[in-house]
Design an enzyme around this catalytic site. Sequence first.
Site, mmCIF file in Angstrom:
data_model
loop_
_atom_site.group_PDB
_atom_site.id
_atom_site.type_symbol
_atom_site.label_atom_id
_atom_site.label_comp_id
_atom_site.label_asym_id
_atom_site.label_seq_id
_atom_site.Cartn_x
_atom_site.Cartn_y
_atom_site.Cartn_z
ATOM 1 N N ASP A 145 62.326 92.265 26.211
ATOM 2 C CA ASP A 145 63.752 92.355 26.575
ATOM 3 C C ASP A 145 64.335 90.955 26.468
ATOM 4 O O ASP A 145 64.109 90.133 27.349
ATOM 5 C CB ASP A 145 63.908 92.853 28.023
ATOM 6 C CG ASP A 145 63.567 94.338 28.174
ATOM 7 O OD1 ASP A 145 63.934 94.919 29.209
ATOM 8 O OD2 ASP A 145 62.940 94.908 27.263
ATOM 9 N N LYS A 208 70.815 96.746 26.052
ATOM 10 C CA LYS A 208 70.659 96.902 27.503
ATOM 11 C C LYS A 208 71.859 96.277 28.185
ATOM 12 O O LYS A 208 72.366 95.243 27.740
ATOM 13 C CB LYS A 208 69.369 96.201 27.908
ATOM 14 C CG LYS A 208 69.007 96.259 29.371
ATOM 15 C CD LYS A 208 67.577 95.738 29.561
ATOM 16 C CE LYS A 208 67.340 95.323 31.007
ATOM 17 N NZ LYS A 208 66.033 94.761 31.254
ATOM 18 N N LYS A 244 69.917 101.244 27.282
ATOM 19 C CA LYS A 244 69.262 101.092 28.589
ATOM 20 C C LYS A 244 70.238 100.508 29.594
ATOM 21 O O LYS A 244 70.595 99.333 29.493
ATOM 22 C CB LYS A 244 68.048 100.168 28.440
ATOM 23 C CG LYS A 244 67.331 99.880 29.763
ATOM 24 C CD LYS A 244 66.039 99.113 29.542
ATOM 25 C CE LYS A 244 65.472 98.622 30.874
ATOM 26 N NZ LYS A 244 64.249 97.843 30.718
#
Lengths: 308, 545
Positions: A145, A208, A244
């Site tokens: 990430d 995300k 996400k």
Amino acid sequence: ELGWISKVYVNRPAVVRHAEQIKKWKTLKGNWQAAWLLKAVTCIDLTTLSGDDTPSNVRRLCFKAKHPIREDLLKALDMHDKGITVGAVCVYPARVTDAVNALKAAGCNIPVASVAAGFPSGQTPLETKLAEIKLAVEYGATEIDIVISRSLVLTGQWDGLYEEIRQCRKACGEAHMKTILATGELGSLANVYKASMIAMMAGSDFIKTSTGKEVENATFPVGIVMMRAIKEYYWQTGNKVGFKPAGGIRTAKEAITWLMLVKEELGVEWLTPQLFRLGASSLLGDIEQQIFYHVTGSYPLQHELAMA
Amino acid sequence: GNTVLVLCPPEAAPPLLYLAELSGDGGALPPGALNVVTGPFPDLCRSLRAHPGVAAVTFLGTTQVPEVQALAWGSPCRGPRAGWARGGRVVVVVLDSADLDGAAAAIVGAFPWGGCVVLAQEGVLAPLERRLRARLGGLRVGDPLDPGTDVGPLPPAVPHPEGLLGVPWPAGSSCVCVSPPSQVFQPLLPPGDRFYPPTLITGVAPTSRCLREPAAGPVLVLLPVRSPGEAVAVASGLPLTATAAVWAQDVTTALDTAERLPQGLVWLNALNLLDPSGGCAGGAEETTLEEALREFGRPPWEQPPKPEEPLSPEEAVPDPEDTELAGAVLAARAAAPGWGRLPGASRARGLRGAAAALGGTRGTPGGNDGDNGRLQEALLRWAAHAEQMGGAVQEVPGGRALVTRRPLGVVGVAWSWPRPLSLELLPPALALGNSVVVVAPPGAAGAALRLRKALVAAGLPGGALAVLPGGSRGSGAKLARHHPDGLWLCGADTDWTSALSVPRVWGVPERVLGASGLDPPLGATRELELRCTRPHCLWVPAGAP
């Protein structure tokens, strides 16, 4: 394709009004609610990102990742043999080795995701970001990430942002990359849309919403805008990028609302762990409580459910 | 404060009958306050019209009931007052700087039942169409009592849209019936022909039937336009539209387009937001709450006219020829846009100049000092009004509504009362930006000509005021047939067929200007203001919380 970025218009009051409507959707009950909750469980990235993480609490988390819901509850729902585990385990790079070992000991192949690239602020030089990513991949993380430099978005340096994300993508190698946009710090919904597009164009597998450490994390207006960007990218290129939301999702009801929103904006194909994850830590506890209630008819005491 | 009798056809009766029953229970309304009668429609309307106890008539529902309106029509000056029908389509203008996802979500989310026409600028037509199709595909058609349904069946007594859409298409257009797609689990269309799937129609033109006659039902029509100016032109040409929405992020273009659209209520980057207090657009086309209240209430200085009393003595006064009237109305129509668009201060200057010019002609033969003085005073007073006619800003859910009033355009005045024309009736219409065509007995011709000369000398366009000799009772109908934008009947009368083409008809009460020698009554000024103008409400959503 900078041409796509120059024509982005987002009307904030209209998006907020649409988000308000969502809160009025009918809530699910009974078996349908249990089914959606189990779907949500399989999409969770079980996360621990604190300064005081040590091998022991990471190990506990990994075991919980393998058995997110108590065995007898799953048996009551006839879902005990469907392999219900969480989507991934998310930790800091220094704890990746511990996580990998713990999951091996537990005997499952849940992927380990590592945050990298100067998490959470992203205000570190590009060389250290790339080095961090490479090390995390070496330690055994199969998902990374990364965090973008918000300063590039706020000063409109789209080329620079594209280049940065592209280099991170190269550093990830075979690992799957999620790009954290930190939407609470991007200033406007139009910037969120543009940053999403650049991130997708540069090769992200997922986008995300936030690190979980900002003042404002995953809210419905931001989620709606990012999902519209994903849909547009899919229409233009045929590539499906995952979504996400992370940070601030604590209750089972919110989790279900996010799933319903994904279904409405993106479609049913996105409702799988390959294209949708929920970044959360205490959410799993609340979902387990709701399932306990559905099966037994009363809420559990603190010791009746395993601690994560 | 009125008692109400509702006439409805049997298919629409159940909810109304239920409402009447509920309002009687528990004493919510005293018995007799709300009455509902269902039955064969044309005959009941005729009896309603003839009944002496009925004071005002208004219509609810679709506007395609001309037979009904014809039956219930009374003279605006006596008998039951007729209210205007409510309802119409929404026109959505999507320009190239719009948030397309937001526009598509709002259009499909609101899905106005009267039908919706979307005018999209060519550059964004294809992306908008794709988003509309994606969203329409997700709508569920089903039982209206099921909370999961988005689109219910057609209302009773509404013609099935298929009849309207079954006309052969021009080559190259597509009629897309978007039924629930198979990827989403949805029940098939429930049995019965009252269900109609959400439909998107593209590739048609303003000549197509689906645009000339609105189809009730979930039907969206998508048309391309080249520029904001063309969007305004097309929107002005569509019949039976009540409200509009403009989607654009470029603030200058958005505000300019919204300003030029003729619809009475315009949303900016929003759709179908309604003020629950009925403030700026009380659900009706082109009226505000104030005007709606005037429909059901009577100012104290207005006497209810007796139905059988003749309005004015039968005089064999020759009316102006049709060609004369046509010429005057044409000149007025040419002058009206320029005059109406001037800022209030310029119009005020014109009127003040005219007042000054009139003052210089005091004492000429045929002029009456008293009358001249009153006229000057009226000109000055209304000049001041013209400068101050700003409008109101109202807080509404989600933002603010800017309510302004716009001139009607060409106002026709048909005077057939036995006394000479009161020229003080004209300054209100002129000050608020209209052009006026007056048909009046020759008695006041001299004074009228003087006024006209003074106005032209002060800078008004020549067509702004025209006074023609006439004044029989039928002059109202004659004037109406030339399609003015507003018609004031002072003693004259008009029949339904002529009046249908005029949007606003007013039976002027005798005392609105005040009895001779006295000041106008309180409230008359506001009445005159409301009668010369129509409201325009711009709904601006404020920032997000």
